[in-house]
Design a protein around this motif. Structure first.
Motif, PDB file in Angstrom:
ATOM      1  N   LEU A 169       0.838  -1.187   0.000  1.00  0.00           N
ATOM      2  CA  LEU A 169       0.000   0.000   0.000  1.00  0.00           C
ATOM      3  C   LEU A 169       0.879   1.245   0.000  1.00  0.00           C
ATOM      4  CD1 LEU A 169      -2.702  -1.100   2.588  1.00  0.00           C
ATOM      5  CD2 LEU A 169      -2.737  -1.344   0.096  1.00  0.00           C
ATOM      6  N   TYR A 203      -7.720   1.794  -2.110  1.00  0.00           N
ATOM      7  CA  TYR A 203      -6.415   1.681  -2.775  1.00  0.00           C
ATOM      8  C   TYR A 203      -6.605   0.977  -4.115  1.00  0.00           C
ATOM      9  CZ  TYR A 203      -3.991   3.016   1.501  1.00  0.00           C
ATOM     10  OH  TYR A 203      -3.528   3.707   2.587  1.00  0.00           O
ATOM     11  N   TYR A 206      -3.213   4.898  -2.651  1.00  0.00           N
ATOM     12  CA  TYR A 206      -4.335   5.491  -1.934  1.00  0.00           C
ATOM     13  C   TYR A 206      -5.142   6.392  -2.857  1.00  0.00           C
ATOM     14  CZ  TYR A 206      -6.741   8.421   1.483  1.00  0.00           C
ATOM     15  OH  TYR A 206      -7.684   9.110   2.197  1.00  0.00           O
TER      16      TYR A 206
END
Length: 99
Positions: A34, A74, A94
């Protein structure tokens, strides 16, 4: 998020318990990393995901976003390279929060 929170998240796998003695990646598994707040640096296990599922990205429950028990969104970027697993195969970026 403060620096301490950031260090706590980096290299951990989303969904592993916060007090797990080994919260990092497991051998032989495939992960997406992420990128961006609020879960920057966490890994998502995508080991058994189909390509279409990876293309859809993820919506993850988190206390660290804009809303308590909210969701952080995401998504992969079109054209980003994907490496064959195991290890970090791709990145999810994101794109926002939702309640």
């Amino acid at each position: 998020m403060n620096d301490g929170d950031e260090q706590l998240l980096r290299g951990r796998v989303y969904g592993h318990d916060h007090d797990d003695p080994d919260p990092g990646p497991r051998s032989g598994r495939t992960y997406a990393e992420l990128v961006g707040d609020p879960l920057d640096g966490l890994l998502v296990d995508i080991y058994e995901w189909r390509t279409a599922e990876v293309d859809d990205g993820v919506v993850l429950i988190t206390e660290l976003g804009r809303w308590p028990d909210g969701r952080a969104l995401y998504d992969p970027r079109p054209g980003d390279l994907r490496e064959p697993g195991p290890g970090v195969a791709c990145h999810f970026y994101y794109t926002g929060d939702m309640p």
